[in-house]
Motif scaffolding. Structure first.
Motif, PDB file in Angstrom:
ATOM      1  N   ALA A   4      -2.844  -2.395   4.531  1.00  0.00           N
ATOM      2  CA  ALA A   4      -2.790  -1.418   5.460  1.00  0.00           C
ATOM      3  C   ALA A   4      -3.701  -0.274   5.100  1.00  0.00           C
ATOM      4  O   ALA A   4      -3.828   0.084   3.954  1.00  0.00           O
ATOM      5  N   PRO A   5      -3.950   0.529   6.174  1.00  0.00           N
ATOM      6  CA  PRO A   5      -4.714   1.764   5.879  1.00  0.00           C
ATOM      7  C   PRO A   5      -4.008   2.719   4.729  1.00  0.00           C
ATOM      8  O   PRO A   5      -2.922   2.777   5.012  1.00  0.00           O
ATOM      9  N   GLY A   6      -4.773   3.190   3.926  1.00  0.00           N
ATOM     10  CA  GLY A   6      -4.265   4.124   2.940  1.00  0.00           C
ATOM     11  C   GLY A   6      -3.735   5.533   3.672  1.00  0.00           C
ATOM     12  O   GLY A   6      -3.258   6.333   2.909  1.00  0.00           O
ATOM     13  N   ILE A   7      -4.285   5.927   4.650  1.00  0.00           N
ATOM     14  CA  ILE A   7      -3.752   6.985   5.381  1.00  0.00           C
ATOM     15  C   ILE A   7      -3.547   6.459   6.797  1.00  0.00           C
ATOM     16  O   ILE A   7      -4.469   6.002   7.634  1.00  0.00           O
ATOM     17  N   ALA A   8      -2.214   6.911   7.162  1.00  0.00           N
ATOM     18  CA  ALA A   8      -1.885   6.551   8.651  1.00  0.00           C
ATOM     19  C   ALA A   8      -2.772   7.405   9.577  1.00  0.00           C
ATOM     20  O   ALA A   8      -3.175   8.400   9.273  1.00  0.00           O
ATOM     21  N   PHE A   9      -3.396   6.687  10.850  1.00  0.00           N
ATOM     22  CA  PHE A   9      -3.981   7.341  11.647  1.00  0.00           C
ATOM     23  C   PHE A   9      -3.598   8.426  12.057  1.00  0.00           C
ATOM     24  O   PHE A   9      -4.013   9.662  12.248  1.00  0.00           O
ATOM     25  N   ALA A  10      -1.968   8.706  12.112  1.00  0.00           N
ATOM     26  CA  ALA A  10      -1.436   9.874  12.626  1.00  0.00           C
ATOM     27  C   ALA A  10      -1.473  11.043  11.724  1.00  0.00           C
ATOM     28  O   ALA A  10      -1.225  12.133  11.860  1.00  0.00           O
ATOM     29  N   ASP A  11      -1.674  10.617  10.302  1.00  0.00           N
ATOM     30  CA  ASP A  11      -1.580  11.601   9.206  1.00  0.00           C
ATOM     31  C   ASP A  11      -3.201  12.001   8.930  1.00  0.00           C
ATOM     32  O   ASP A  11      -3.250  12.833   7.893  1.00  0.00           O
ATOM     33  N   ALA A  20      -7.858   1.950  -4.531  1.00  0.00           N
ATOM     34  CA  ALA A  20      -7.193   0.877  -3.652  1.00  0.00           C
ATOM     35  C   ALA A  20      -6.753   1.864  -2.640  1.00  0.00           C
ATOM     36  O   ALA A  20      -6.674   3.047  -2.412  1.00  0.00           O
ATOM     37  N   PRO A  21      -6.525   1.451  -1.477  1.00  0.00           N
ATOM     38  CA  PRO A  21      -5.890   1.995  -0.163  1.00  0.00           C
ATOM     39  C   PRO A  21      -4.879   3.034  -0.588  1.00  0.00           C
ATOM     40  O   PRO A  21      -3.790   2.706  -1.325  1.00  0.00           O
ATOM     41  N   GLY A  22      -5.005   4.297  -0.279  1.00  0.00           N
ATOM     42  CA  GLY A  22      -4.054   5.566  -0.688  1.00  0.00           C
ATOM     43  C   GLY A  22      -4.432   6.075  -1.737  1.00  0.00           C
ATOM     44  O   GLY A  22      -4.011   7.223  -2.237  1.00  0.00           O
ATOM     45  N   ASP A  23      -5.455   5.568  -2.842  1.00  0.00           N
ATOM     46  CA  ASP A  23      -5.609   6.454  -3.828  1.00  0.00           C
ATOM     47  C   ASP A  23      -6.731   7.498  -3.577  1.00  0.00           C
ATOM     48  O   ASP A  23      -7.404   7.400  -2.690  1.00  0.00           O
ATOM     49  N   MET A  24      -6.327   8.851  -4.222  1.00  0.00           N
ATOM     50  CA  MET A  24      -7.109  10.043  -3.872  1.00  0.00           C
ATOM     51  C   MET A  24      -7.400  10.456  -5.185  1.00  0.00           C
ATOM     52  O   MET A  24      -6.891  10.502  -6.234  1.00  0.00           O
ATOM     53  N   TRP A  25      -9.003  10.607  -5.284  1.00  0.00           N
ATOM     54  CA  TRP A  25      -9.397  11.284  -6.551  1.00  0.00           C
ATOM     55  C   TRP A  25     -10.111  12.690  -6.018  1.00  0.00           C
ATOM     56  O   TRP A  25     -11.021  12.687  -5.307  1.00  0.00           O
ATOM     57  N   VAL A  61       0.807  -1.138  -0.093  1.00  0.00           N
ATOM     58  CA  VAL A  61      -0.067  -0.023   0.030  1.00  0.00           C
ATOM     59  C   VAL A  61       0.935   1.305  -0.013  1.00  0.00           C
ATOM     60  O   VAL A  61       1.629   1.514   0.711  1.00  0.00           O
ATOM     61  N   ALA A  62       0.585   2.112  -1.008  1.00  0.00           N
ATOM     62  CA  ALA A  62       1.250   3.481  -0.909  1.00  0.00           C
ATOM     63  C   ALA A  62       0.424   4.402  -0.138  1.00  0.00           C
ATOM     64  O   ALA A  62      -0.545   4.725  -0.802  1.00  0.00           O
ATOM     65  N   ALA A  63       0.785   4.473   1.146  1.00  0.00           N
ATOM     66  CA  ALA A  63      -0.122   5.387   2.047  1.00  0.00           C
ATOM     67  C   ALA A  63       0.063   6.842   1.631  1.00  0.00           C
ATOM     68  O   ALA A  63       1.061   7.307   0.854  1.00  0.00           O
ATOM     69  N   THR A  64      -0.975   7.675   1.816  1.00  0.00           N
ATOM     70  CA  THR A  64      -1.113   9.239   1.285  1.00  0.00           C
ATOM     71  C   THR A  64      -1.099  10.166   2.510  1.00  0.00           C
ATOM     72  O   THR A  64      -1.769   9.392   3.537  1.00  0.00           O
ATOM     73  N   ARG A  65      -0.673  11.244   2.353  1.00  0.00           N
ATOM     74  CA  ARG A  65      -1.245  12.213   3.304  1.00  0.00           C
ATOM     75  C   ARG A  65      -2.020  13.292   2.840  1.00  0.00           C
ATOM     76  O   ARG A  65      -1.544  14.195   1.961  1.00  0.00           O
ATOM     77  N   THR A  98     -10.607  10.002  -0.590  1.00  0.00           N
ATOM     78  CA  THR A  98      -9.309   9.211  -0.531  1.00  0.00           C
ATOM     79  C   THR A  98      -9.926   7.927  -0.091  1.00  0.00           C
ATOM     80  O   THR A  98     -10.400   8.031   0.943  1.00  0.00           O
ATOM     81  N   MET A  99      -9.266   6.837  -0.433  1.00  0.00           N
ATOM     82  CA  MET A  99      -9.781   5.522  -0.030  1.00  0.00           C
ATOM     83  C   MET A  99      -8.556   5.261   1.303  1.00  0.00           C
ATOM     84  O   MET A  99      -7.465   5.041   1.043  1.00  0.00           O
ATOM     85  N   VAL A 100      -9.268   4.862   2.379  1.00  0.00           N
ATOM     86  CA  VAL A 100      -8.348   4.259   3.511  1.00  0.00           C
ATOM     87  C   VAL A 100      -8.436   2.881   3.259  1.00  0.00           C
ATOM     88  O   VAL A 100      -7.353   2.096   3.722  1.00  0.00           O
ATOM     89  N   GLY A 101      -9.536   2.233   3.041  1.00  0.00           N
ATOM     90  CA  GLY A 101      -9.537   0.626   2.887  1.00  0.00           C
ATOM     91  C   GLY A 101     -11.083   0.201   3.203  1.00  0.00           C
ATOM     92  O   GLY A 101     -11.754   0.801   4.168  1.00  0.00           O
ATOM     93  N   HIS A 102     -11.368  -0.974   2.599  1.00  0.00           N
ATOM     94  CA  HIS A 102     -12.897  -1.373   2.860  1.00  0.00           C
ATOM     95  C   HIS A 102     -14.039  -0.277   2.513  1.00  0.00           C
ATOM     96  O   HIS A 102     -14.145   0.184   1.476  1.00  0.00           O
ATOM     97  N   ALA A 103     -14.655  -0.062   3.612  1.00  0.00           N
ATOM     98  CA  ALA A 103     -15.717   0.970   3.454  1.00  0.00           C
ATOM     99  C   ALA A 103     -15.174   2.303   4.083  1.00  0.00           C
ATOM    100  O   ALA A 103     -16.333   3.132   4.170  1.00  0.00           O
TER     101      ALA A 103
END
Length: 354
Positions: A134-141, A344-349, A80-84, A95-100
């Motif tokens: 893994a979540p596409g956005i880290a909780f801390a981000d 996918a997790p981390g994708d932003m549109w 997963v390429a997580a994003t901020r 932005t997709m974090v994952g699942h729903a």
């Protein structure tokens, strides 16, 4: 080995609410533990239901599915390429974090849908569907979270651990259908919660959140089947209208047919496309990608995001099966693939303007 498989299967059923559903037939309850209110066209005084909808499957069908085989093997972990994300967005970015779990940014507000950052979608910490992405956005981000839209109480959508963490860090407003507030307050007693019924609307700053019917059900345990309501959300704001459905069966298109006439043009629809096999068992509760495309057409939405795939293995299909099926369904209706994207997790549109 047999005990390990039994625990894994039991936790999967509980995560889907199916274990609770089967138990509900054996442990009858004449009292709703979450909600007390008048009967309606979708509430019988104890349980909510889908008017004219497909009946829920019984215990024999649950066991037939669980022991029927044909379950695809998923990878244990995917990259997963997580994003901020930005602190805030005035127009519309999703932005997709994952699942729903998605982050909707619009009108300067940050909204999470069905937030789950836990490793398992399960009532058990050691068994049940485990996160492979893994979540596409880290909780801390995460940026400041203003609101949470919580569609229903199945464990892959209502995660009390995550809700407690979000309350501690952001104290967001939680907007959810009837009865789910009692579940949330059991773990987060100081949570700020607004509840509503189908057909009602909740104002939130420059936005209005409309509660719309979808074809699903709910359960957390042995005797609470359908004692809390499920819903789709139509978010109306200055950047346009956004439809989010956490889970739904296609139900002859009824979750979609009235939306355009009632709400007008929809800029973006967030539609489930995963957890749909075997079809004989899942059809009433989870639409497949072809049905999601049909719903997209019926809703009149300009763009769509496919979610509810690729993070937790809940059902039989392969992890990438929804992607291939979506591509085929879009081609069959001559809909350009860039109008309906399975993020996918981390994708932003940045959703195109209509």
């Amino acid at each position: 080995m047999k005990r390990r498989n039994f625990l894994k299967g039991s936790a999967l059923l509980a995560a889907l609410g199916l274990g609770g559903g089967a138990g509900a037939m054996a442990i009858s309850s004449s009292r709703n533990r979450y909600y007390a209110g008048p009967s309606s066209d979708h509430f019988d005084g104890v349980r909510f239901f889908n008017p004219g909808g497909t009946p829920l499957r019984g215990l024999s069908d649950v066991l037939k599915w669980q022991w029927g085989g044909n379950r695809a093997r998923w990878p244990e972990q995917v990259t997963v390429a997580a994003t901020r994300p930005a602190a805030q967005v005035e127009d519309l970015t999703i932005t997709m974090v994952g699942h729903a779990t998605l982050l909707i940014q619009t009108a300067g507000l940050n909204i999470l849908t069905d937030p789950v950052w836990s490793d398992r979608a399960s009532p058990l910490a050691f068994a049940g569907p485990k996160r492979v992405a893994a979540p596409g956005i880290a909780f801390a981000d995460l940026p400041r979270i203003d609101a949470i839209l919580l569609s229903h109480n199945h464990y892959d959508h209502l995660d009390l651990t995550t809700l407690a963490s979000l309350h501690a860090a952001h104290a967001p407003q939680i907007i959810t259908p009837l009865g789910n507030d009692a579940i949330i307050r059991s773990a987060v007693p100081e949570a700020r919660i607004t509840v509503a019924d189908w057909g009602q609307a909740v104002p939130f700053g420059p936005l209005t959140v409309h509660f719309e019917p979808c074809h699903h059900w709910s359960a957390r345990g042995m005797a609470d089947r359908s004692m809390a309501l499920w819903a789709a959300f139509l978010i109306a704001g200055p950047a346009g209208k956004i439809l989010h459905i956490g889970d739904t069966g296609f139900d002859q298109g009824r979750p979609y047919r009235a939306l355009s006439a009632k709400h007008g043009a929809i800029r973006a629809a967030i539609l489930p496309i995963g957890a749909y096999e075997p079809r004989w068992f899942m059809q009433g509760q989870h639409q497949n990608p072809a049905e999601a495309v049909e719903g997209f057409v019926l809703s009149g939405a300009a763009h769509a995001i496919g979610h509810h795939w690729g993070t937790f293995q809940l059902t039989n299909e392969a992890r990438d099966a929804p992607l291939a099926a979506l591509e085929t369904a879009l081609a069959a209706k001559a809909i350009p693939a860039d109008r309906f994207r399975p993020l996918a997790p981390g994708d932003m549109w940045e959703i195109p303007r209509v």
